[in-house]
Design an enzyme around this catalytic site. Structure first.
Site, PDB file in Angstrom:
ATOM      1  N   ARG A  37       0.460  -1.087  -0.237  1.00  0.00           N
ATOM      2  CA  ARG A  37       0.217  -0.085  -0.036  1.00  0.00           C
ATOM      3  C   ARG A  37       1.071   1.407   0.149  1.00  0.00           C
ATOM      4  O   ARG A  37       0.448   2.335  -0.696  1.00  0.00           O
ATOM      5  CB  ARG A  37      -0.676  -0.263   1.337  1.00  0.00           C
ATOM      6  CG  ARG A  37      -2.113   1.139   1.160  1.00  0.00           C
ATOM      7  CD  ARG A  37      -3.017   0.914   2.326  1.00  0.00           C
ATOM      8  NE  ARG A  37      -3.973   1.980   2.214  1.00  0.00           N
ATOM      9  CZ  ARG A  37      -4.145   2.743   2.822  1.00  0.00           C
ATOM     10  NH1 ARG A  37      -3.585   2.738   4.705  1.00  0.00           N
ATOM     11  NH2 ARG A  37      -5.255   3.573   3.243  1.00  0.00           N
ATOM     12  N   ILE A  63      -6.655   7.228  -0.918  1.00  0.00           N
ATOM     13  CA  ILE A  63      -7.053   6.187  -0.725  1.00  0.00           C
ATOM     14  C   ILE A  63      -7.803   5.774   0.609  1.00  0.00           C
ATOM     15  O   ILE A  63      -7.831   6.173   1.494  1.00  0.00           O
ATOM     16  CB  ILE A  63      -5.623   5.540  -0.353  1.00  0.00           C
ATOM     17  CG1 ILE A  63      -5.522   4.709  -1.215  1.00  0.00           C
ATOM     18  CG2 ILE A  63      -4.374   6.096   0.102  1.00  0.00           C
ATOM     19  CD1 ILE A  63      -4.443   3.559  -0.724  1.00  0.00           C
ATOM     20  N   SER A  64      -8.600   4.938   0.166  1.00  0.00           N
ATOM     21  CA  SER A  64      -9.799   4.032   1.510  1.00  0.00           C
ATOM     22  C   SER A  64      -8.758   3.833   2.722  1.00  0.00           C
ATOM     23  O   SER A  64      -7.771   3.589   2.260  1.00  0.00           O
ATOM     24  CB  SER A  64     -11.157   3.498   0.918  1.00  0.00           C
ATOM     25  OG  SER A  64     -11.205   3.957  -0.588  1.00  0.00           O
ATOM     26  N   LYS A  65      -9.459   4.268   3.697  1.00  0.00           N
ATOM     27  CA  LYS A  65      -9.018   2.318   4.714  1.00  0.00           C
ATOM     28  C   LYS A  65      -8.972   1.419   4.044  1.00  0.00           C
ATOM     29  O   LYS A  65     -10.285   0.963   3.572  1.00  0.00           O
ATOM     30  CB  LYS A  65      -9.818   3.623   5.705  1.00  0.00           C
ATOM     31  CG  LYS A  65     -10.578   3.517   6.781  1.00  0.00           C
ATOM     32  CD  LYS A  65     -10.777   3.702   7.719  1.00  0.00           C
ATOM     33  CE  LYS A  65     -11.793   2.731   8.489  1.00  0.00           C
ATOM     34  NZ  LYS A  65     -12.192   3.664   9.641  1.00  0.00           N
TER      35      LYS A  65
END
Ligand code: SAH
Length: 215
Positions: A37, A63-65
């Site tokens: 990530r 960017i999503s968790k």
């Protein structure tokens, strides 16, 4: 951080996600433990890349968790030979996770600079089963339809009807529905009797916007 420390941080992150997302399938957790990530955010953010938090990716987007990526992916339930459409490429991270679990991923991003950066990242990581197109994902990707499943990663009060039209019978569509603070992940199944919705957890996504370009 050394590569092995990143790998260790990733495994710890997968365990945190497993606690946050009850009944998350093992293969989804394995995919999260494999995709680096940190490579999807600026180097200054690398120390935060394996926390369960959303991070900025430029152009006002995020960017999503990881636990949200896990929830969306678990609901979508991608299978090895399936063709998936993603709307909202962003950093390309969610597409990379899907690429490990599905046959082919088609993803559309309205901000061309983000689409280019996502392409570069995926190339560097050797991920070959993702096609990225700059454009308005609200119209889907008709030339590649039908899809086994569609994942929308930007929120709208209503999911555009062209996206439903591009899912095969028996397929799935997962999207954050609502505006601002009031959003929920919804998973629809394209059943014989029509579209069957199931409301899942609350969530927080950036808005699905009209047209292409800029911010
Ligand atoms: N899936 C991304 C995070 C999503 S952020 C990741 O893994 O990093 C939401 C993205 O949707 C943003 O990049 C935003 O520019 C994009 N977006 C918003 N409206 C869109 C539209 N109509 N078509 C395509 N992309 C859109």
């Amino acid at each position: 951080m050394t590569p092995s420390r990143f790998a260790a941080a990733r495994c710890r992150m997968a365990r945190v996600v497993a606690r946050a997302v009850p009944a998350c399938p093992e293969r989804v957790l394995e995919a999260l433990a494999r995709v680096p990530r940190h490579r999807f955010v600026d180097e200054a953010l690398w120390p935060r890349a394996y926390r369960d938090e959303a991070l900025p990716i430029g152009h006002g987007q995020t960017i999503s968790k990881p636990s949200t990526v896990a929830r969306m992916t678990a609901a979508l339930d991608p299978r090895p030979r399936e063709r998936i459409l993603e709307v909202g490429t962003g950093s390309g991270y969610q597409a990379a996770v899907l690429a490990l679990l599905a046959g082919a991923v088609f993803t559309v991003e309205r901000i061309p600079a983000l689409a280019v950066r996502a392409r570069t990242r995926l190339n560097r990581l050797g991920i070959q089963n993702v096609e990225i197109r700059p454009g308005d994902g609200r119209v889907g990707w008709p030339e590649q339809a039908p899809f086994d499943a569609v994942l929308v990663t930007a929120a709208a009060a209503r999911v555009p009807s062209s996206l439903f039209e591009q899912v095969r019978r028996g397929g799935r569509l997962v999207a954050p529905v609502g505006e601002g603070e009031d959003q929920r992940i919804v998973c629809w199944i394209h059943a014989r009797e029509g579209w069957m919705p199931q409301e899942l957890d609350s969530c927080r996504f950036v808005p699905l916007r009209e047209g292409t370009g800029g911010r």
